[in-house]
Write a protein that holds these residues in place. Structure first.
Motif, mmCIF file in Angstrom:
data_model
loop_
_atom_site.group_PDB
_atom_site.id
_atom_site.type_symbol
_atom_site.label_atom_id
_atom_site.label_comp_id
_atom_site.label_asym_id
_atom_site.label_seq_id
_atom_site.Cartn_x
_atom_site.Cartn_y
_atom_site.Cartn_z
ATOM 1 N N GLU A 96 -11.934 -43.292 -81.097
ATOM 2 C CA GLU A 96 -12.717 -44.546 -81.022
ATOM 3 C C GLU A 96 -12.770 -45.210 -82.391
ATOM 4 O OE1 GLU A 96 -16.272 -43.096 -79.176
ATOM 5 O OE2 GLU A 96 -15.284 -43.108 -77.196
ATOM 6 N N ALA A 97 -12.991 -44.418 -83.424
ATOM 7 C CA ALA A 97 -13.049 -44.985 -84.784
ATOM 8 C C ALA A 97 -11.686 -45.563 -85.172
ATOM 9 C CB ALA A 97 -13.478 -43.901 -85.779
ATOM 10 N N ALA A 98 -10.638 -44.876 -84.793
ATOM 11 C CA ALA A 98 -9.287 -45.362 -85.133
ATOM 12 C C ALA A 98 -8.986 -46.680 -84.418
ATOM 13 C CB ALA A 98 -8.246 -44.302 -84.765
ATOM 14 N N LEU A 99 -9.391 -46.758 -83.141
ATOM 15 C CA LEU A 99 -9.134 -47.996 -82.385
ATOM 16 C C LEU A 99 -9.906 -49.168 -83.005
ATOM 17 C CD1 LEU A 99 -9.159 -46.778 -78.644
ATOM 18 C CD2 LEU A 99 -7.180 -47.237 -80.116
ATOM 19 N N GLU A 100 -11.131 -48.886 -83.466
ATOM 20 C CA GLU A 100 -11.921 -49.953 -84.120
ATOM 21 C C GLU A 100 -11.215 -50.487 -85.360
ATOM 22 O OE1 GLU A 100 -15.832 -48.462 -85.056
ATOM 23 O OE2 GLU A 100 -16.188 -48.004 -82.928
ATOM 24 N N CYS A 101 -10.390 -49.648 -85.965
ATOM 25 C CA CYS A 101 -9.672 -50.065 -87.186
ATOM 26 C C CYS A 101 -8.286 -50.633 -86.864
ATOM 27 C CB CYS A 101 -9.515 -48.877 -88.135
ATOM 28 S SG CYS A 101 -11.076 -48.212 -88.681
ATOM 29 N N GLY A 102 -8.008 -50.784 -85.592
ATOM 30 C CA GLY A 102 -6.734 -51.404 -85.209
ATOM 31 C C GLY A 102 -5.531 -50.490 -85.360
ATOM 32 N N VAL A 103 -5.761 -49.177 -85.361
ATOM 33 C CA VAL A 103 -4.628 -48.237 -85.510
ATOM 34 C C VAL A 103 -3.715 -48.332 -84.283
ATOM 35 C CG1 VAL A 103 -4.034 -45.785 -85.720
ATOM 36 C CG2 VAL A 103 -5.978 -46.704 -86.980
ATOM 37 N N ARG A 104 -2.422 -48.393 -84.520
ATOM 38 C CA ARG A 104 -1.454 -48.575 -83.433
ATOM 39 C C ARG A 104 -0.785 -47.270 -83.007
ATOM 40 N NH1 ARG A 104 -3.024 -51.649 -80.782
ATOM 41 N NH2 ARG A 104 -1.068 -51.834 -79.677
ATOM 42 N N GLU A 105 -0.941 -46.245 -83.814
ATOM 43 C CA GLU A 105 -0.377 -44.941 -83.421
ATOM 44 C C GLU A 105 -1.278 -43.828 -83.937
ATOM 45 O OE1 GLU A 105 3.850 -44.140 -83.818
ATOM 46 O OE2 GLU A 105 3.425 -41.996 -84.042
ATOM 47 N N VAL A 106 -1.542 -42.846 -83.079
ATOM 48 C CA VAL A 106 -2.371 -41.716 -83.483
ATOM 49 C C VAL A 106 -1.640 -40.405 -83.188
ATOM 50 C CG1 VAL A 106 -4.539 -42.975 -83.072
ATOM 51 C CG2 VAL A 106 -3.568 -41.555 -81.243
ATOM 52 N N ALA A 107 -2.218 -39.319 -83.694
ATOM 53 C CA ALA A 107 -1.644 -38.004 -83.396
ATOM 54 C C ALA A 107 -2.760 -37.023 -83.068
ATOM 55 C CB ALA A 107 -0.832 -37.494 -84.583
ATOM 56 N N VAL A 108 -2.517 -36.207 -82.042
ATOM 57 C CA VAL A 108 -3.407 -35.086 -81.761
ATOM 58 C C VAL A 108 -2.732 -33.843 -82.340
ATOM 59 C CG1 VAL A 108 -4.478 -36.101 -79.724
ATOM 60 C CG2 VAL A 108 -2.373 -34.759 -79.449
ATOM 61 N N PHE A 109 -3.545 -32.860 -82.742
ATOM 62 C CA PHE A 109 -2.910 -31.699 -83.368
ATOM 63 C C PHE A 109 -3.451 -30.405 -82.777
ATOM 64 C CE2 PHE A 109 -6.395 -31.335 -86.586
ATOM 65 C CZ PHE A 109 -6.873 -32.644 -86.574
ATOM 66 N N GLY A 110 -2.540 -29.694 -82.135
ATOM 67 C CA GLY A 110 -2.870 -28.413 -81.535
ATOM 68 C C GLY A 110 -2.173 -27.291 -82.272
ATOM 69 N N GLY A 148 2.201 -35.685 -80.892
ATOM 70 C CA GLY A 148 1.524 -34.392 -80.824
ATOM 71 C C GLY A 148 2.060 -33.460 -81.893
ATOM 72 N N TYR A 149 1.187 -32.634 -82.422
ATOM 73 C CA TYR A 149 1.607 -31.600 -83.374
ATOM 74 C C TYR A 149 1.329 -30.232 -82.770
ATOM 75 C CZ TYR A 149 1.891 -34.525 -87.654
ATOM 76 O OH TYR A 149 2.240 -35.428 -88.615
ATOM 77 N N VAL A 150 2.208 -29.284 -83.056
ATOM 78 C CA VAL A 150 1.908 -27.883 -82.781
ATOM 79 C C VAL A 150 2.015 -27.157 -84.117
ATOM 80 C CG1 VAL A 150 2.467 -25.824 -81.448
ATOM 81 C CG2 VAL A 150 3.045 -28.076 -80.516
ATOM 82 N N GLY A 178 1.613 -36.947 -72.312
ATOM 83 C CA GLY A 178 2.052 -38.301 -72.676
ATOM 84 C C GLY A 178 2.424 -38.487 -74.130
ATOM 85 N N CYS A 179 2.476 -37.419 -74.928
ATOM 86 C CA CYS A 179 2.918 -37.575 -76.320
ATOM 87 C C CYS A 179 4.383 -38.021 -76.304
ATOM 88 C CB CYS A 179 2.822 -36.252 -77.080
ATOM 89 S SG CYS A 179 1.132 -35.796 -77.467
ATOM 90 N N TYR A 180 4.695 -39.026 -77.103
ATOM 91 C CA TYR A 180 6.075 -39.519 -77.089
ATOM 92 C C TYR A 180 6.981 -38.600 -77.896
ATOM 93 C CZ TYR A 180 5.835 -41.292 -81.913
ATOM 94 O OH TYR A 180 5.721 -41.374 -83.272
ATOM 95 N N GLU A 181 6.342 -37.783 -78.758
ATOM 96 C CA GLU A 181 7.119 -36.878 -79.621
ATOM 97 C C GLU A 181 6.206 -35.698 -79.976
ATOM 98 O OE1 GLU A 181 9.719 -38.734 -82.664
ATOM 99 O OE2 GLU A 181 8.207 -37.967 -84.051
ATOM 100 N N VAL A 182 6.794 -34.522 -80.118
ATOM 101 C CA VAL A 182 6.022 -33.348 -80.511
ATOM 102 C C VAL A 182 6.608 -32.801 -81.815
ATOM 103 C CG1 VAL A 182 5.275 -31.028 -79.869
ATOM 104 C CG2 VAL A 182 5.461 -32.793 -78.101
ATOM 105 N N SER A 183 5.749 -32.737 -82.817
ATOM 106 C CA SER A 183 6.186 -32.284 -84.132
ATOM 107 C C SER A 183 5.839 -30.811 -84.300
ATOM 108 C CB SER A 183 5.485 -33.142 -85.201
ATOM 109 O OG SER A 183 5.808 -32.660 -86.479
ATOM 110 N N LEU A 184 6.844 -30.029 -84.683
ATOM 111 C CA LEU A 184 6.690 -28.573 -84.732
ATOM 112 C C LEU A 184 6.403 -28.127 -86.166
ATOM 113 C CD1 LEU A 184 9.754 -27.838 -82.415
ATOM 114 C CD2 LEU A 184 7.313 -27.804 -81.770
ATOM 115 N N GLY A 185 5.193 -27.662 -86.403
ATOM 116 C CA GLY A 185 4.749 -27.371 -87.769
ATOM 117 C C GLY A 185 4.882 -25.913 -88.174
ATOM 118 N N ASP A 186 5.703 -25.680 -89.216
ATOM 119 C CA ASP A 186 5.687 -24.360 -89.857
ATOM 120 C C ASP A 186 4.618 -24.475 -90.952
ATOM 121 O OD1 ASP A 186 6.113 -21.846 -90.859
ATOM 122 O OD2 ASP A 186 8.064 -22.299 -91.781
ATOM 123 N N THR A 187 3.388 -24.370 -90.508
ATOM 124 C CA THR A 187 2.196 -24.665 -91.309
ATOM 125 C C THR A 187 2.163 -23.912 -92.631
ATOM 126 O OG1 THR A 187 1.166 -24.745 -89.139
ATOM 127 C CG2 THR A 187 -0.320 -24.875 -91.037
#
Ligand code: HMG
Ligand code: MG
Length: 308
Positions: A96-110, A148-150, A178-187
């Motif tokens: 919600e905060a990101a949308l208020e700032c007009g962000v056009r792309e976000v990422a969730v991180f699992g 999306g991140y893993v 619905g993630c358009y791309e999944v980024s694979l993290g070797d954290t």
């Protein structure tokens, strides 16, 4: 051997790179960094995290950063309309905060590791996916793309080995949501090339390789070798961080992401296009390292700056 002709770089220095800096970095410095990054031709710059300032104090100015980018105060002079500025949003409050700032792309991180999920976002893997579902739904309704991140795809700081099947399962869920791309993290940067290849083979049975990205940290100095291995498998999106900035606050000992300058040098040497100006990026890496008072973490950046 078959390698891609083009690779897209996702520059994560302003987010992953700075989130672990213990000394506060001025918002103006972050905006200047972001402007320089997009000026060097980077088409995707991850700029902030809408996370709890108690958990990650360095990202507390997410609102100012994204509003300034929305309003064009810090945008690239040369690539203004071409750069995507994205932000992390772990839950609805963040979205919600990101949308208020007009962000056009976000990422969730699992995460592929239960223990890392608990330490990083305070919930289990299953709970994280439940939290992401409404984030995804609202973002997509608002016309906002979701990445999306893993994390911990090649090892976890708390659990050690992580089975590729666990990575594939989380990646599949993110893609299905619905993630358009999944980024694979070797954290924590523990991967080695054959392991990286094997993991990717399994994940790409669930998510097409064209929708996967490699997000490798360089803690053990293996990131470039791992990238070479996954490029050979068909990866065409690489996350990297200028001057090798970075680390994760919930992965003790994690060093920076692979340096963007080092990745570009490797790709240029292989004849792979990125659209990024390596010399300009090296100057930015040198500048931000001086600003932060830390050694430049890019070997290529150091070499280029020493020779000019
Ligand atoms: P929580 O404590 O479970 O959340 O944290 P909560 O819903 O119970 O809320 C607790 C407090 O946080 C409340 O404030 C909320 O308002 C606030 P209080 O009432 O106590 O003052 N809050 C928020 N504030 C701002 N923005 C938000 C937000 N949500 C709640 N979105 C939470 C859950 C996810 C918020 C927390 O665990 C968190 O912020 N974690 C951040 C972790 C993080 O940023 N880690 C680094 C990024 S991941 C990474 O680096 C890996 C990656 O690079 C890939 C790789 O390398 O593997 C992506
Ligand atoms: Mg990372």
């Amino acid at each position: 051997m078959h390698f891609p002709r083009k690779v897209r770089i996702v520059e994560v220095g302003a987010r992953d790179g700075l989130q672990n800096e213990s000394v506060p970095v001025a918002t103006a410095t972050k905006l200047e960094l972001i402007r320089r990054l997009s000026d060097s031709g980077l088409a995707h710059v991850e700029a902030a995290s809408f996370v709890s300032p108690r958990w990650v104090p360095q990202m507390a100015d997410h609102r100012e950063i994204m509003l300034a980018l929305r309003d064009g105060h810090a945008n690239s002079t040369t690539a203004k309309s071409a750069t995507t500025y994205s932000a992390l949003t772990p839950n609805m409050k963040g979205l919600e905060a990101a949308l208020e700032c007009g962000v056009r792309e976000v990422a969730v991180f699992g995460s592929a590791s239960e223990s890392f999920s608990q330490r990083n976002i305070n919930c289990s893997i299953a709970e994280s996916l439940e939290r992401f579902a409404p984030v995804m739904e609202h973002a997509l309704k608002a016309g906002v793309r979701v990445r999306g991140y893993v994390s911990c795809v090649l090892g976890c700081p708390y659990e050690g080995e992580i089975a590729p099947a666990e990575v594939a399962a989380v990646a599949r869920e993110l893609k299905a949501m619905g993630c358009y791309e999944v980024s694979l993290g070797d954290t924590i940067g523990v991967g080695t090339p054959l392991k990286a290849k094997h993991m990717l083979e399994q994940v790409s049975r669930e998510v097409p390789i064209t929708q996967l990205a490699a997000h490798f940290h360089d803690t053990y100095g293996q990131a470039l070798a791992n990238l070479y291995a996954v490029l050979e498998e068909g990866i065409t999106v690489i996350d990297s961080s200028v001057a090798g900035l970075g680390g994760c606050p919930y992965a003790k000992g994690a060093s920076g992401n692979v340096a963007s300058e080092d990745v570009l040098y490797l790709l240029e040497g292989m004849g792979i296009e990125t659209g990024v100006d390596l010399a300009a990026l090296a100057r930015t890496g040198d500048w931000i390292s001086r600003e932060l008072g830390r050694p430049n973490g890019s070997r290529v950046g150091q070499a280029l700056m020493a020779s000019c």
